[in-house]
Design a protein around this motif. Structure first.
Motif, PDB file in Angstrom:
ATOM      1  N   MET A   1       1.104  -1.160   0.225  1.00 10.94           N
ATOM      2  CA  MET A   1       0.153   0.003   0.264  1.00 10.94           C
ATOM      3  C   MET A   1       1.013   1.148  -0.070  1.00 10.94           C
ATOM      4  SD  MET A   1      -3.060   1.298   2.676  1.00 10.94           S
ATOM      5  CE  MET A   1      -2.172   2.075   3.902  1.00 10.94           C
ATOM      6  N   GLY A   2       0.619   2.058  -0.942  1.00  9.91           N
ATOM      7  CA  GLY A   2       1.715   3.217  -0.962  1.00  9.91           C
ATOM      8  C   GLY A   2       1.653   3.796  -2.408  1.00  9.91           C
ATOM      9  N   ILE A   3       2.678   4.414  -2.640  1.00 13.44           N
ATOM     10  CA  ILE A   3       3.005   5.293  -3.970  1.00 13.44           C
ATOM     11  C   ILE A   3       4.050   4.596  -4.738  1.00 13.44           C
ATOM     12  CG2 ILE A   3       1.575   7.477  -3.412  1.00 13.44           C
ATOM     13  CD1 ILE A   3       4.143   8.563  -2.668  1.00 13.44           C
ATOM     14  N   GLN A   4       4.255   4.516  -6.037  1.00 16.57           N
ATOM     15  CA  GLN A   4       5.405   3.895  -6.463  1.00 16.57           C
ATOM     16  C   GLN A   4       5.572   4.533  -8.066  1.00 16.57           C
ATOM     17  OE1 GLN A   4       5.440  -0.520  -6.764  1.00 16.57           O
ATOM     18  NE2 GLN A   4       7.358  -0.280  -6.477  1.00 16.57           N
ATOM     19  N   GLY A   5       6.729   4.963  -8.410  1.00 19.37           N
ATOM     20  CA  GLY A   5       6.939   5.482  -9.876  1.00 19.37           C
ATOM     21  C   GLY A   5       8.157   6.270  -9.933  1.00 19.37           C
ATOM     22  N   GLY A   6       8.389   7.150 -10.512  1.00 20.01           N
ATOM     23  CA  GLY A   6       9.691   7.686 -10.819  1.00 20.01           C
ATOM     24  C   GLY A   6       9.484   9.479 -11.063  1.00 20.01           C
ATOM     25  N   GLY A   7      10.472  10.244 -11.587  1.00 24.34           N
ATOM     26  CA  GLY A   7      10.731  11.431 -11.737  1.00 24.34           C
ATOM     27  C   GLY A   7       9.367  12.185 -12.214  1.00 24.34           C
ATOM     28  N   SER A   8       8.686  11.369 -13.334  1.00 27.02           N
ATOM     29  CA  SER A   8       7.786  12.215 -14.080  1.00 27.02           C
ATOM     30  C   SER A   8       6.364  11.902 -13.166  1.00 27.02           C
ATOM     31  CB  SER A   8       7.664  11.469 -15.352  1.00 27.02           C
ATOM     32  OG  SER A   8       7.531  10.127 -15.479  1.00 27.02           O
ATOM     33  N   GLY A   9       6.203  11.319 -12.266  1.00 26.18           N
ATOM     34  CA  GLY A   9       4.877  10.910 -11.444  1.00 26.18           C
ATOM     35  C   GLY A   9       4.836   9.290 -11.299  1.00 26.18           C
ATOM     36  N   GLY A  10       3.808   8.757 -10.738  1.00 27.04           N
ATOM     37  CA  GLY A  10       3.722   7.468 -10.386  1.00 27.04           C
ATOM     38  C   GLY A  10       1.978   7.320 -10.012  1.00 27.04           C
ATOM     39  N   TYR A  11       1.850   6.084  -9.353  1.00 28.45           N
ATOM     40  CA  TYR A  11       0.658   5.764  -9.055  1.00 28.45           C
ATOM     41  C   TYR A  11       0.383   5.384  -7.674  1.00 28.45           C
ATOM     42  CZ  TYR A  11      -0.358   5.049 -13.922  1.00 28.45           C
ATOM     43  OH  TYR A  11      -0.513   5.300 -15.082  1.00 28.45           O
ATOM     44  N   LEU A  12      -0.756   5.544  -6.996  1.00 26.60           N
ATOM     45  CA  LEU A  12      -1.175   5.223  -5.551  1.00 26.60           C
ATOM     46  C   LEU A  12      -1.688   3.856  -5.793  1.00 26.60           C
ATOM     47  CD1 LEU A  12      -1.723   5.788  -2.494  1.00 26.60           C
ATOM     48  CD2 LEU A  12      -4.131   6.758  -3.181  1.00 26.60           C
ATOM     49  N   ARG A  13      -1.214   2.688  -5.322  1.00 25.94           N
ATOM     50  CA  ARG A  13      -1.478   1.454  -5.272  1.00 25.94           C
ATOM     51  C   ARG A  13      -1.908   0.656  -3.992  1.00 25.94           C
ATOM     52  NH1 ARG A  13       3.199   0.724  -9.670  1.00 25.94           N
ATOM     53  NH2 ARG A  13       2.021   1.068 -11.536  1.00 25.94           N
ATOM     54  N   LEU A  14      -2.919  -0.309  -4.130  1.00 27.23           N
ATOM     55  CA  LEU A  14      -3.252  -1.231  -3.244  1.00 27.23           C
ATOM     56  C   LEU A  14      -2.964  -2.620  -3.713  1.00 27.23           C
ATOM     57  CD1 LEU A  14      -4.416  -2.268  -0.353  1.00 27.23           C
ATOM     58  CD2 LEU A  14      -6.485  -2.086  -1.475  1.00 27.23           C
ATOM     59  N   SER A  15      -1.842  -3.265  -3.271  1.00 31.38           N
ATOM     60  CA  SER A  15      -1.670  -4.708  -3.481  1.00 31.38           C
ATOM     61  C   SER A  15      -1.916  -5.571  -2.542  1.00 31.38           C
ATOM     62  CB  SER A  15      -0.136  -4.731  -4.014  1.00 31.38           C
ATOM     63  OG  SER A  15       0.155  -6.035  -4.702  1.00 31.38           O
ATOM     64  N   ALA A  16      -2.889  -6.404  -2.740  1.00 27.79           N
ATOM     65  CA  ALA A  16      -3.436  -7.134  -1.423  1.00 27.79           C
ATOM     66  C   ALA A  16      -4.123  -8.482  -2.079  1.00 27.79           C
ATOM     67  CB  ALA A  16      -4.695  -6.419  -0.693  1.00 27.79           C
ATOM     68  N   ALA A  17      -4.505  -9.398  -1.194  1.00 26.68           N
ATOM     69  CA  ALA A  17      -5.176 -10.631  -1.476  1.00 26.68           C
ATOM     70  C   ALA A  17      -6.063 -10.916  -0.566  1.00 26.68           C
ATOM     71  CB  ALA A  17      -4.158 -11.830  -1.300  1.00 26.68           C
ATOM     72  N   ILE A  18      -7.370 -11.436  -0.743  1.00 23.18           N
ATOM     73  CA  ILE A  18      -8.354 -12.148  -0.088  1.00 23.18           C
ATOM     74  C   ILE A  18      -8.103 -13.556   0.320  1.00 23.18           C
ATOM     75  CG2 ILE A  18     -11.003 -12.321   0.062  1.00 23.18           C
ATOM     76  CD1 ILE A  18     -11.252  -9.880  -1.691  1.00 23.18           C
ATOM     77  N   ASN A  19      -8.186 -14.039   1.456  1.00 26.74           N
ATOM     78  CA  ASN A  19      -8.049 -15.316   1.692  1.00 26.74           C
ATOM     79  C   ASN A  19      -9.095 -15.687   2.655  1.00 26.74           C
ATOM     80  OD1 ASN A  19      -4.780 -15.492   1.156  1.00 26.74           O
ATOM     81  ND2 ASN A  19      -5.164 -13.658   2.540  1.00 26.74           N
ATOM     82  N   ILE A  20      -9.689 -16.826   2.250  1.00 32.04           N
ATOM     83  CA  ILE A  20     -10.865 -17.419   2.878  1.00 32.04           C
ATOM     84  C   ILE A  20     -10.559 -18.611   3.752  1.00 32.04           C
ATOM     85  CG2 ILE A  20     -13.345 -18.318   2.833  1.00 32.04           C
ATOM     86  CD1 ILE A  20     -13.482 -16.681   0.305  1.00 32.04           C
ATOM     87  N   TYR A  21     -10.861 -18.475   5.119  1.00 31.18           N
ATOM     88  CA  TYR A  21     -10.305 -19.660   6.033  1.00 31.18           C
ATOM     89  C   TYR A  21     -11.681 -20.335   6.493  1.00 31.18           C
ATOM     90  CZ  TYR A  21      -5.398 -18.190   6.734  1.00 31.18           C
ATOM     91  OH  TYR A  21      -4.094 -17.969   6.352  1.00 31.18           O
ATOM     92  N   ASP A  22     -11.277 -21.641   6.478  1.00 32.17           N
ATOM     93  CA  ASP A  22     -12.395 -22.470   6.962  1.00 32.17           C
ATOM     94  C   ASP A  22     -12.507 -22.707   8.591  1.00 32.17           C
ATOM     95  OD1 ASP A  22     -14.151 -24.656   7.811  1.00 32.17           O
ATOM     96  OD2 ASP A  22     -13.494 -25.891   6.172  1.00 32.17           O
ATOM     97  N   CYS A  23     -13.471 -22.183   9.111  1.00 34.44           N
ATOM     98  CA  CYS A  23     -13.376 -22.120  10.673  1.00 34.44           C
ATOM     99  C   CYS A  23     -13.215 -23.411  11.273  1.00 34.44           C
ATOM    100  CB  CYS A  23     -14.725 -21.361  11.235  1.00 34.44           C
ATOM    101  SG  CYS A  23     -14.505 -19.640  10.993  1.00 34.44           S
ATOM    102  N   ALA A  24     -13.988 -24.730  10.593  1.00 35.69           N
ATOM    103  CA  ALA A  24     -13.821 -25.834  11.280  1.00 35.69           C
ATOM    104  C   ALA A  24     -12.421 -26.502  11.366  1.00 35.69           C
ATOM    105  CB  ALA A  24     -14.791 -27.011  10.257  1.00 35.69           C
ATOM    106  N   THR A  25     -11.373 -26.033  10.424  1.00 34.85           N
ATOM    107  CA  THR A  25     -10.205 -26.507  10.578  1.00 34.85           C
ATOM    108  C   THR A  25      -9.156 -25.461  10.690  1.00 34.85           C
ATOM    109  OG1 THR A  25      -9.796 -26.142   7.827  1.00 34.85           O
ATOM    110  CG2 THR A  25     -10.778 -28.339   8.797  1.00 34.85           C
ATOM    111  N   GLY A  26      -9.535 -24.389  10.643  1.00 38.01           N
ATOM    112  CA  GLY A  26      -8.593 -23.149  10.774  1.00 38.01           C
ATOM    113  C   GLY A  26      -7.678 -22.839   9.613  1.00 38.01           C
ATOM    114  N   ARG A  27      -7.796 -23.742   8.287  1.00 34.12           N
ATOM    115  CA  ARG A  27      -7.028 -23.820   7.318  1.00 34.12           C
ATOM    116  C   ARG A  27      -7.681 -22.765   6.204  1.00 34.12           C
ATOM    117  NH1 ARG A  27      -5.227 -29.959   6.802  1.00 34.12           N
ATOM    118  NH2 ARG A  27      -4.044 -30.359   8.868  1.00 34.12           N
ATOM    119  N   MET A  28      -6.744 -22.270   5.572  1.00 32.08           N
ATOM    120  CA  MET A  28      -6.746 -21.451   4.181  1.00 32.08           C
ATOM    121  C   MET A  28      -7.692 -22.146   3.139  1.00 32.08           C
ATOM    122  SD  MET A  28      -6.402 -20.116   1.005  1.00 32.08           S
ATOM    123  CE  MET A  28      -4.638 -20.706   0.668  1.00 32.08           C
ATOM    124  N   ARG A  29      -8.734 -21.819   2.793  1.00 31.29           N
ATOM    125  CA  ARG A  29      -9.689 -22.586   2.070  1.00 31.29           C
ATOM    126  C   ARG A  29      -9.394 -21.837   0.540  1.00 31.29           C
ATOM    127  NH1 ARG A  29     -16.131 -23.465   2.320  1.00 31.29           N
ATOM    128  NH2 ARG A  29     -16.510 -24.975   0.360  1.00 31.29           N
TER     129      ARG A  29
END
Length: 251
Positions: free
Chosen positions: A158-186
């Protein structure tokens, strides 16, 4: 004598064929989680504690990185609530907005040598949280620490990335779904969207000015901070829905 047909390359054609086949097969894979299989779920976000500026110079010597702590901005809580409301509709389930300690789940962001998240590190915390709040599943928003396309430069979560001519505000994330019965990532899916008419998935991003890109984050004034916070809150927008739809099988 061997006759070569202009513009024809058998290897290139084979590569194109394999690429198209991969696209078709990927599109044909059904989502793993059917609507109705989850009755109660929660959401935890551990992606927005730091805000990073990654300045890419003409050479590696010109690359600069600095970051500030933005936990107090409340972005994680906002992202958890945004995703929870979207998921409630898609899953046809009850979103339980219970409090949590980020420290209990932040270890998922400790990547392996291959860059994979440490999914198993939070299984105990997932089970405890699920039991306490009587959940069937827990959605965890984590950081994506991959590389920028065609480079060896790490993408900022999460942040800004680019060079001297400008850049982008970015969000690089993932969605992980966990099974509560096992506690493991599904199931897991990177937070991405495909612009209309394009096949390439992109991270949520908006263009920023050269001035913001070339100054240290510690030099930001209150007005600039407020503007960035506002943009971060709206940055994922419809991408929550688009990403979840790749994970959920609807009727």
């Amino acid at each position: 004598m061997t006759i070569h047909t202009p513009g024809f390359d058998a290897r290139a054609m084979r590569a194109i064929f394999l690429f198209l086949a991969a696209l078709l097969s990927a599109a044909a894979v059904p989502a793993k989680i059917p609507t109705g299989s989850i009755k109660r779920f929660g959401v935890v976000s551990v992606v927005a504690d730091k805000f990073t500026r990654s300045f890419v110079g003409f050479t590696a010597f010109g690359n600069k990185v600095d970051e500030i702590d933005v936990t107090s901005w409340g972005i994680d809580a906002a992202y958890a609530d945004q995703l929870g409301k979207v998921a409630a509709g898609l899953l046809n389930a009850q979103y339980v907005a219970a409090s949590y300690s980020p420290d209990d789940f932040s270890k998922i962001n400790e990547t392996s040598r291959r860059g994979a998240p440490n999914w198993s590190s939070i299984e105990g915390s997932v089970k405890t949280y699920c039991v306490t709040n009587e959940l069937d599943a827990l959605l965890v928003i984590s950081k994506d620490r991959g590389m920028m396309p065609g480079s060896t430069i790490a993408r900022v979560p999460m942040g800004i990335q680019g060079g001297g001519s400008g850049g982008y505000l970015r969000l690089s994330a993932a969605i992980n779904i966990y099974d509560c019965a096992t506690g493991r990532m599904r199931d897991t899916e990177l937070l991405r969207f495909a612009p209309p008419g394009q096949l390439i998935w992109q991270v949520p991003q908006v263009e920023i000015s050269r001035d913001l890109m070339t100054h240290l984050l510690s030099e930001m004034d209150d007005t600039t901070r407020a503007e960035i916070k506002s943009k971060l809150l709206s940055l994922p927008g419809p991408d929550w829905d688009q990403t979840l739809r790749r994970m959920v099988r609807t009727p």
